[in-house]
Design a protein around this motif. Sequence first.
Motif, mmCIF file in Angstrom:
data_model
loop_
_atom_site.group_PDB
_atom_site.id
_atom_site.type_symbol
_atom_site.label_atom_id
_atom_site.label_comp_id
_atom_site.label_asym_id
_atom_site.label_seq_id
_atom_site.Cartn_x
_atom_site.Cartn_y
_atom_site.Cartn_z
ATOM 1 N N GLY A 1 -79.537 82.951 79.884
ATOM 2 C CA GLY A 1 -80.835 82.428 79.485
ATOM 3 C C GLY A 1 -81.427 81.520 80.541
ATOM 4 N N HIS A 2 -82.355 80.700 80.135
ATOM 5 C CA HIS A 2 -83.040 79.805 81.059
ATOM 6 C C HIS A 2 -82.169 78.646 81.510
ATOM 7 N N SER A 3 -81.212 78.260 80.679
ATOM 8 C CA SER A 3 -80.400 77.085 81.035
ATOM 9 C C SER A 3 -79.184 77.426 81.881
ATOM 10 N N GLY A 4 -78.829 78.686 82.014
ATOM 11 C CA GLY A 4 -77.657 79.055 82.807
ATOM 12 C C GLY A 4 -76.383 78.618 82.107
ATOM 13 N N TYR A 5 -75.511 77.973 82.833
ATOM 14 C CA TYR A 5 -74.237 77.509 82.283
ATOM 15 C C TYR A 5 -74.422 76.136 81.665
ATOM 16 N N LYS A 6 -73.848 75.956 80.484
ATOM 17 C CA LYS A 6 -73.883 74.653 79.827
ATOM 18 C C LYS A 6 -72.568 74.437 79.093
ATOM 19 N N ALA A 7 -71.941 73.295 79.350
ATOM 20 C CA ALA A 7 -70.722 72.899 78.651
ATOM 21 C C ALA A 7 -71.030 71.635 77.875
ATOM 22 N N SER A 8 -70.439 71.509 76.692
ATOM 23 C CA SER A 8 -70.669 70.324 75.880
ATOM 24 C C SER A 8 -69.462 70.071 74.987
ATOM 25 N N GLY A 9 -69.485 68.929 74.337
ATOM 26 C CA GLY A 9 -68.453 68.596 73.368
ATOM 27 C C GLY A 9 -67.602 67.419 73.778
ATOM 28 N N ILE A 10 -66.652 67.122 72.918
ATOM 29 C CA ILE A 10 -65.731 65.994 73.092
ATOM 30 C C ILE A 10 -64.322 66.480 72.802
ATOM 31 N N LEU A 11 -63.374 65.994 73.582
ATOM 32 C CA LEU A 11 -61.954 66.242 73.336
ATOM 33 C C LEU A 11 -61.336 64.937 72.868
ATOM 34 N N GLU A 12 -60.664 64.996 71.742
ATOM 35 C CA GLU A 12 -59.983 63.823 71.183
ATOM 36 C C GLU A 12 -58.491 64.125 71.134
ATOM 37 N N ILE A 13 -57.708 63.307 71.825
ATOM 38 C CA ILE A 13 -56.251 63.464 71.839
ATOM 39 C C ILE A 13 -55.665 62.333 71.008
ATOM 40 N N ASN A 14 -54.865 62.699 70.024
ATOM 41 C CA ASN A 14 -54.289 61.723 69.099
ATOM 42 C C ASN A 14 -52.780 61.686 69.257
ATOM 43 N N ILE A 15 -52.238 60.470 69.255
ATOM 44 C CA ILE A 15 -50.794 60.285 69.303
ATOM 45 C C ILE A 15 -50.436 59.270 68.226
ATOM 46 N N ALA A 16 -49.530 59.658 67.355
ATOM 47 C CA ALA A 16 -49.094 58.781 66.270
ATOM 48 C C ALA A 16 -47.569 58.825 66.189
ATOM 49 N N TYR A 17 -47.016 57.924 65.418
ATOM 50 C CA TYR A 17 -45.566 57.830 65.259
ATOM 51 C C TYR A 17 -45.216 57.836 63.789
ATOM 52 N N GLN A 18 -44.176 58.585 63.465
ATOM 53 C CA GLN A 18 -43.623 58.587 62.117
ATOM 54 C C GLN A 18 -42.330 57.797 62.142
ATOM 55 N N LEU A 19 -42.019 57.179 61.033
ATOM 56 C CA LEU A 19 -40.720 56.528 60.933
ATOM 57 C C LEU A 19 -39.647 57.603 60.883
ATOM 58 N N VAL A 20 -38.602 57.407 61.640
ATOM 59 C CA VAL A 20 -37.502 58.355 61.664
ATOM 60 C C VAL A 20 -36.326 57.691 60.969
ATOM 61 N N GLU A 21 -35.887 58.311 59.873
ATOM 62 C CA GLU A 21 -34.752 57.765 59.145
ATOM 63 C C GLU A 21 -33.457 58.152 59.850
ATOM 64 N N ILE A 22 -32.579 57.194 59.962
ATOM 65 C CA ILE A 22 -31.255 57.448 60.530
ATOM 66 C C ILE A 22 -30.270 57.412 59.375
ATOM 67 N N HIS A 23 -29.655 58.546 59.123
ATOM 68 C CA HIS A 23 -28.706 58.645 58.023
ATOM 69 C C HIS A 23 -27.311 58.337 58.529
ATOM 70 N N GLN A 24 -26.656 57.431 57.829
ATOM 71 C CA GLN A 24 -25.278 57.102 58.182
ATOM 72 C C GLN A 24 -24.355 58.110 57.516
ATOM 73 N N PRO A 25 -23.246 58.416 58.169
ATOM 74 C CA PRO A 25 -22.278 59.325 57.546
ATOM 75 C C PRO A 25 -21.801 58.749 56.209
ATOM 76 N N VAL A 26 -21.441 59.623 55.299
ATOM 77 C CA VAL A 26 -21.009 59.207 53.954
ATOM 78 C C VAL A 26 -19.853 58.237 54.022
ATOM 79 N N PHE A 27 -18.885 58.465 54.914
ATOM 80 C CA PHE A 27 -17.713 57.583 54.969
ATOM 81 C C PHE A 27 -18.090 56.171 55.380
ATOM 82 N N ALA A 28 -19.185 55.987 56.063
ATOM 83 C CA ALA A 28 -19.587 54.636 56.478
ATOM 84 C C ALA A 28 -19.995 53.807 55.279
#
Length: 139
Positions: A109-136
Motif C-alpha cells: 500500500g501507500h505506507s510500505g512496511y510498518k511494524a508496531s506493538g509492544i513486547l512485554e516479558i514477565n518473570i515471576a517466582y513461585q514458592l518451591v516446597e522442599i519435602h523432607q524424607p519421611v524418616f526425618a
Amino acid sequence: MKKFPFTNAGFLALQHDLYSLSDEVLKIEADLVLNCFDYWMDNHFELSNNQLSYLKAIDARAKPLLIFNTSFAIENRLPIILNKARNSNDSEQGKIIWHKSTLSASSGGHSGYKASGILEINIAYQLVEIHQPVFAKLF
C-alpha cells in the motif's frame, strides 16, 4: 556496549542505548538476538551463574518465540517492557518466564512496511516446597 543490571531499569537503559544506534548496527544486534540469544543476553546484562543456567534451561518449545519477538522488537525499535518480580532468595527455582506481545507488521500500500506493538516479558517466582524424607520426621 556496557553491561546493564538485569532489572526493569537496566532493561530500559539498554533499549535507550540500542535504539540510538544506526539502522545497520541495530540490525546486527537484532540478528545476534535471533542467532545467539544466550550469548547476547550474557554480553548485555550482568547475569549471575544461576541466571545463566536458567537462561540455558528455558524450555526449547517456548524459547524460539521469545527470541524471535525480542529480535523483531529490537530491529523495529519497538517498546519492550520487562516486568521482573523481586526474588525473595538467591535460588532460581520456581522461576516462570512468559511474554505477551501485540507485535505486528504489514507491507504494501501507500505506507510500505510498518511494524508496531509492544513486547512485554514477565518473570515471576513461585514458592518451591522442599519435602523432607519421611524418616526425618520420626526424629
